[in-house]
Design a protein around this motif. Structure first.
Motif, PDB file in Angstrom:
ATOM      1  N   GLY A  17      -2.234   3.930  -4.234  1.00  0.00           N
ATOM      2  CA  GLY A  17      -2.538   2.682  -4.939  1.00  0.00           C
ATOM      3  C   GLY A  17      -1.663   1.570  -4.393  1.00  0.00           C
ATOM      4  O   GLY A  17      -0.949   1.748  -3.400  1.00  0.00           O
ATOM      5  N   TYR A  18      -1.723   0.411  -5.033  1.00  0.00           N
ATOM      6  CA  TYR A  18      -0.863  -0.714  -4.662  1.00  0.00           C
ATOM      7  C   TYR A  18       0.403  -0.671  -5.510  1.00  0.00           C
ATOM      8  O   TYR A  18       0.336  -0.509  -6.733  1.00  0.00           O
ATOM      9  N   TYR A  19       1.534  -0.844  -4.866  1.00  0.00           N
ATOM     10  CA  TYR A  19       2.829  -0.705  -5.536  1.00  0.00           C
ATOM     11  C   TYR A  19       3.010  -1.773  -6.616  1.00  0.00           C
ATOM     12  O   TYR A  19       2.871  -2.976  -6.348  1.00  0.00           O
ATOM     13  N   ASN A  20       3.280  -1.299  -7.841  1.00  0.00           N
ATOM     14  CA  ASN A  20       3.492  -2.198  -8.986  1.00  0.00           C
ATOM     15  C   ASN A  20       2.354  -3.200  -9.174  1.00  0.00           C
ATOM     16  O   ASN A  20       2.581  -4.354  -9.543  1.00  0.00           O
TER      17      ASN A  20
ATOM     18  N   VAL B  12       0.852  -1.199   0.000  1.00  0.00           N
ATOM     19  CA  VAL B  12       0.000   0.000   0.000  1.00  0.00           C
ATOM     20  C   VAL B  12       0.886   1.247   0.000  1.00  0.00           C
ATOM     21  O   VAL B  12       1.707   1.433   0.895  1.00  0.00           O
ATOM     22  N   MET B  13       0.707   2.102  -1.009  1.00  0.00           N
ATOM     23  CA  MET B  13       1.546   3.298  -1.149  1.00  0.00           C
ATOM     24  C   MET B  13       0.944   4.496  -0.410  1.00  0.00           C
ATOM     25  O   MET B  13      -0.171   4.920  -0.717  1.00  0.00           O
TER      26      MET B  13
ATOM     27  N   GLU C 135      -1.192  -2.488 -10.781  1.00  0.00           N
ATOM     28  CA  GLU C 135      -2.234  -1.637 -11.359  1.00  0.00           C
ATOM     29  C   GLU C 135      -3.595  -2.339 -11.356  1.00  0.00           C
ATOM     30  O   GLU C 135      -4.630  -1.713 -11.120  1.00  0.00           O
ATOM     31  N   LYS C 136      -3.579  -3.653 -11.572  1.00  0.00           N
ATOM     32  CA  LYS C 136      -4.838  -4.406 -11.620  1.00  0.00           C
ATOM     33  C   LYS C 136      -5.572  -4.334 -10.281  1.00  0.00           C
ATOM     34  O   LYS C 136      -6.775  -4.047 -10.226  1.00  0.00           O
ATOM     35  N   SER C 137      -4.851  -4.591  -9.174  1.00  0.00           N
ATOM     36  CA  SER C 137      -5.484  -4.528  -7.845  1.00  0.00           C
ATOM     37  C   SER C 137      -5.891  -3.102  -7.495  1.00  0.00           C
ATOM     38  O   SER C 137      -6.916  -2.891  -6.838  1.00  0.00           O
ATOM     39  N   THR C 138      -5.098  -2.125  -7.940  1.00  0.00           N
ATOM     40  CA  THR C 138      -5.443  -0.722  -7.678  1.00  0.00           C
ATOM     41  C   THR C 138      -6.771  -0.368  -8.339  1.00  0.00           C
ATOM     42  O   THR C 138      -7.658   0.221  -7.713  1.00  0.00           O
ATOM     43  N   ARG C 139      -6.919  -0.763  -9.625  1.00  0.00           N
ATOM     44  CA  ARG C 139      -8.164  -0.451 -10.352  1.00  0.00           C
ATOM     45  C   ARG C 139      -9.360  -1.176  -9.759  1.00  0.00           C
ATOM     46  O   ARG C 139     -10.494  -0.710  -9.858  1.00  0.00           O
ATOM     47  N   ALA C 140      -9.108  -2.340  -9.140  1.00  0.00           N
ATOM     48  CA  ALA C 140     -10.207  -3.102  -8.520  1.00  0.00           C
ATOM     49  C   ALA C 140     -10.606  -2.530  -7.164  1.00  0.00           C
ATOM     50  O   ALA C 140     -11.615  -2.936  -6.587  1.00  0.00           O
ATOM     51  N   THR C 141      -9.812  -1.566  -6.657  1.00  0.00           N
ATOM     52  CA  THR C 141     -10.076  -1.006  -5.327  1.00  0.00           C
ATOM     53  C   THR C 141     -10.450   0.473  -5.382  1.00  0.00           C
ATOM     54  O   THR C 141     -11.320   0.922  -4.642  1.00  0.00           O
ATOM     55  N   ILE C 142      -9.785   1.241  -6.268  1.00  0.00           N
ATOM     56  CA  ILE C 142     -10.103   2.666  -6.425  1.00  0.00           C
ATOM     57  C   ILE C 142     -10.712   2.865  -7.806  1.00  0.00           C
ATOM     58  O   ILE C 142     -10.065   2.596  -8.822  1.00  0.00           O
ATOM     59  N   ASP C 143     -11.972   3.311  -7.842  1.00  0.00           N
ATOM     60  CA  ASP C 143     -12.649   3.434  -9.139  1.00  0.00           C
ATOM     61  C   ASP C 143     -12.228   4.708  -9.879  1.00  0.00           C
ATOM     62  O   ASP C 143     -11.431   5.504  -9.381  1.00  0.00           O
ATOM     63  N   LYS C 144     -12.753   4.890 -11.073  1.00  0.00           N
ATOM     64  CA  LYS C 144     -12.328   6.000 -11.937  1.00  0.00           C
ATOM     65  C   LYS C 144     -12.638   7.365 -11.331  1.00  0.00           C
ATOM     66  O   LYS C 144     -12.023   8.374 -11.697  1.00  0.00           O
TER      67      LYS C 144
END
Length: 539
Positions: free
Chosen positions: A396-399, A204-205, A401-410
């Protein structure tokens, strides 16, 4: 329904934005606190001043700089709580590098996974982490350097002969040292591991802006100003790591415990007249139920904050009555929200069972379960997924992107995965995790609700509930129970006790299994995947 319907916003003002990086702020504040007492080791009585932390961390920062550590390089600190933990943390912040706190009790696989996320150039370890590090070091392909938080004497491990203890680093020219400037809004200053209750941890960044926002919140509320506190929760956990940084910047003193020992914990509260306790639910269960508690004078305690996992209303009331404390408050946050996004402010009455109201600068909404990119929002007293937005939300989640997009929406909303609701006064309640809900004949059964009931049974010391697969119904609620010492507790009595207090779908149809302990994360979250694995291996 308009997009803005049923979106709540935290009220209240924060102090003006801090135009400093975390490193710049630490250097300035540690200089101001000077020779004031910063920390006491509860085990040895050793004391440390803010000036010692400042001077030692500046020496270390100059050393790391000379060795080639640059902005955005990662530095891991793998240790239990001790007086030295904060030294590499401060030095890394000064240099604009990234602090990565790690659990020294990780399994070898977990430690290797956590290190592989951030690939730190330097790893600071304590004696507790030494054996794990020895066993995996050759598998770390980027060849990090290991430094010791303390001097552990001679060792016959070849790569360890290159290790330095931070106490052996010297540099006389520390007064002219300056912190490296960074882009405060976007610079990643820390990577913390998510709790990993459902799978392997993610990185977690946190940005400088995330951390300076919590500083502004705590300074605004003066929650920790001039209060002696107890650093019991592990510094590698987000909750306690944030409190460590707040204390260093705010200048309050703390008693550091490397592990939870029942008598030492109680003795420390009594000896140092601790007024403020930051705890997790297992400690609250201990305070509510353990006979040892009555043997110590805990009358100095005026406030208790509980976070990191759900706390039942019954345990909250039991502790309030036993310790004669009116101010016991829950907070709610995730590693992904830096610290609490829900809490009751100082001098505000808390509602039993509620995790609080929105903190200033944060917005919230509750959306229907199972929907992600949706404009639908739910009103008061409607259960759904809790979502948050604001300056406390991780980058976001470090390196990943897939998990980040699944957690923080557009639109920037963080989807927590937690089921909850708010009432007409904006007080929030957390029901359970979406992934942990038990599905019985289409009904959703929250394990936390059953666990809260189980903990009110006099012979039960601790409890956890999971769903076990069933062809006809989907899942059946099953309880794992730890008995109180000497208690004569029978399965059928427990099942009857629970079933009398719940609706039909929530009955303990899966039965009760007696165990010696409930597996939990250091912050008190129940590791249900471990319980499921235990059950499978037994079957």
């Amino acid at each position: 329904m308009s997009k803005q319907a049923h979106i709540l916003h935290g009220e209240g003002e924060l102090i003006a934005e801090l135009d400093f990086s975390v490193g710049q702020l630490l250097l300035r504040q540690l200089t101001i606190h000077n020779t004031s007492l910063a920390q006491i080791d509860a085990h040895t009585g050793k004391e440390q001043t803010f000036k010692y932390i400042l001077d030692t961390s500046r020496k270390l920062a100059i050393y790391l700089q000379k060795e080639g550590l640059k902005v955005n390089d990662a530095v891991a600190v793998c240790s239990e709580n001790n007086l030295e933990f904060c030294i590499p943390v401060c030095a890394t912040f000064y240099l604009g590098a990234i602090v990565c706190p790690l659990n020294p009790l990780y399994s070898k696989g977990e430690l290797k996974h956590a290190l592989t996320i951030s690939k730190p150039k330097y790893i600071f370890i304590s004696a507790v982490a030494l054996n794990n590090m020895i066993s995996i070091f050759k598998e770390l392909h980027w060849s990090p350097r290991v430094l010791l938080l303390n001097d552990y004497g001679n060792t016959d491990i070849p790569w360890m002969s290159m290790c330095k203890a931070i106490s052996s680093i010297s540099d006389d020219n520390i007064d002219n040292f300056q912190a490296v400037p960074v882009d405060i809004n976007n610079h990643v200053t820390a990577i913390l591991c998510s709790s990993g209750t459902t799978g392997l941890a993610k990185g977690v960044m946190w940005t400088d802006k995330n951390i300076t926002t919590i500083i502004r919140m705590y300074i605004s509320n003066s929650d920790l100003a001039n209060v002696m506190s107890l650093a019991l929760l592990p510094f590698f956990h987000a909750y306690s790591f944030a409190l460590l940084v707040i204390r260093l910047i705010g200048g309050s003193s703390c008693i550091v415990l490397s592990r939870f020992e029942e008598e030492l914990f109680l003795r420390s509260v009594e000896k140092y007249k601790i007024e403020y306790l930051a705890v997790v639910p297992p400690i609250m269960v201990f305070l509510a139920k353990h006979p040892l508690v009555d043997k110590y004078d805990l009358s100095s305690v005026k406030r208790i904050w509980c976070g990191a996992a759900p706390l039942s209303e019954e345990i909250q009331k039991a502790v309030a009555k036993r310790l004669n404390i009116s101010e016991i408050k829950q907070g709610y946050g995730l590693t992904e929200t830096t610290l609490a996004v829900l809490r009751f402010p100082e001098n505000t009455a808390a509602k039993f069972g509620s995790v609080g109201i929105l903190v200033p600068g944060v917005s919230a909404k509750v959306i229907p379960l199972g929907e992600y990119e949706t404009d639908k929002t739910l009103g008061p007293n409607c259960e759904g997924e809790l979502c948050f937005k604001g300056d406390l939300i991780m980058k976001g989640y470090y390196n990943d992107e897939k998990s980040t997009r699944a957690t923080i929406d557009k639109d920037g909303w963080l989807h927590t995965g937690d089921v909850g609701y708010y009432d007409e006064e904006g007080c929030f309640y957390v029901v359970d995790r979406i992934k942990e809900l038990i599905k019985y004949k289409g009904y959703q059964v929250p394990p936390a609700e059953l666990e809260a009931i189980l903990l009110t049974y006099s012979g039960i010391k601790d409890a956890a509930v999971i769903g076990i697969p069933n062809e006809e119904t989907g899942e059946l609620p099953m309880a794992f129970v730890v008995k109180q010492d000497g208690a004569n507790v029978r399965e059928k009595d427990i099942i009857q006790y629970v079933n009398e207090r719940v609706s039909n779908p929530k009955r303990l149809r899966g039965g009760v299994k007696f165990v010696d302990s409930i597996p939990k994360t250091p912050s008190g979250k129940i590791l249900r995947r471990v319980l499921r694995h235990m059950l499978k291996s037994k079957l």
